[in-house]
Scaffold this active site. Sequence first.
Site, PDB file in Angstrom:
ATOM      1  N   HIS A  33      -2.766   0.736   0.041  1.00  0.00           N
ATOM      2  CA  HIS A  33      -3.519   1.884   0.568  1.00  0.00           C
ATOM      3  C   HIS A  33      -3.868   1.606   2.099  1.00  0.00           C
ATOM      4  CE1 HIS A  33      -4.592   2.674  -3.466  1.00  0.00           C
ATOM      5  NE2 HIS A  33      -5.081   1.690  -3.664  1.00  0.00           N
TER       6      HIS A  33
ATOM      7  N   ASP B 237       0.416   3.865  -8.603  1.00  0.00           N
ATOM      8  CA  ASP B 237      -1.091   3.324  -8.553  1.00  0.00           C
ATOM      9  C   ASP B 237      -1.893   3.572  -9.900  1.00  0.00           C
ATOM     10  OD1 ASP B 237      -3.555   1.930  -8.187  1.00  0.00           O
ATOM     11  OD2 ASP B 237      -4.081   3.210  -6.651  1.00  0.00           O
TER      12      ASP B 237
HETATM   13 ZN   LIG Z   1      -4.036  -0.497  -7.157  1.00  0.00          ZN
END
Ligand SMILES: [Zn+2]
Length: 432
Positions: free
Chosen positions: A256, A307
């Site tokens: 991220h 994800d």
């Molecule tokens: Zn994750």
Amino acid sequence: VPAYWCELAWLGGDTPTAGVVIDVDGERIRAVATAPAPDPRAVRLDGLTLPGLANAHSHAFHRALRGRTHTDGSFWTWRDEMYALAGRLTPETMGALARATFAEMALAGITTVGEFHYLHDGADAMGDALVAAASEAGVRLTLIDACYLHGGIGQPRVGPQRRFGDASVEAWARRAGRRVDADGVRMAAASHSVRAVTPDEMAVVTAWARARQAPLHAHVSEQPAENEQCMAAYGRTPTRVLADAGAFSSPFTAVHATHVDAADIALLGAAGVTVALCPTTERDLADGVGAAAALRCAGCRLALGTDANAMIDLFEEVRAVELDERLVTGRRGVHRVGDLWAAATVDGAAALGWPDVGRLAVGQRADLVTVSFDSVRLAGTPPADALAAVAFAATAADVRTVMVDGRVVVADGHHVAMDVPAELDKALAVLR
Ligand SMILES: [Zn+2]
């Protein structure tokens, strides 16, 4: 020796090459050459052939939340629903779900997946189920064994979080150390996040990874609240806490890195960290848009992950990196198209510990992904524009052929070993 003739192939840069012959010997590429017309003995691959796509960040079991958790709430209410699911998975139900989910990835052209695994339940059975699932689905796996010891900074694990952890960082290291690299499986380590692992514990995880030359990953600054809690506890950003714990002395991937400041970007860039962006998840969870171009300019490599698996489509992740940043900056062409494809292939594979995956080049593992132009989305694409057209208009449904280590896993758009929708249906029905 099987040879493949690709109508168009991406050999690097911002444009495709027409008429590429790829010789495959066993699991590797033996030769790459150009030929304007196919040899009649060669297998013809019409459309654009890419190297295998790398999914640098996945939690396979989140696939069960697809369609049920998107309409409202926040990252934190979504997390409660994820915890409820995590609380009732067994190695059997996890294995069936992961097997079908990894097969869905294969259909989407993903040949290497980094499974960020934290649902340990204090034992190896869950990890064993993931390893078997990837093998049956025909995809290469990096099992990223995540250390998860605390429910929040200074807080115990509660409820289903209890299943994520080990008794101590030493117990994590012992358990993770029992698993070794095997054919198609590589071990990596993670500190789940600054929420779940203290700086002292991070140092132990880092030393474990360095001793094994294993990749090291962590979730970094996904939410502003994570930064606020970290500043309150340590007086430093999550990036600075990881840097001070020595994490960047190993090949490191920051997952991220959405809410990083200029000093964080400079630190990550100077250390040559890979940043795994997960744009479809970040937008679903209202995380924000990361500074991908600034990170790359500072010296980071980019990788892409599905994800939470609300969507398994790296084509959508590829274009989201550019398109999301356009909305923030008011500029187009923030990323070169070749750089976007590098994130989806070679740089993602490297972040997962596979330096010989992700390029159509001699000596590389023979992973081929062919995108057909016979759909309504891509019909009429001029060959010279194919690389950009696939980046901005293709979907996972346009993947026609997928090869992993020289073995065909997807033929004519179908998985060769299983009926993937039926397997997903069955695995999900058990969990409802
Ligand atoms: Zn994750």
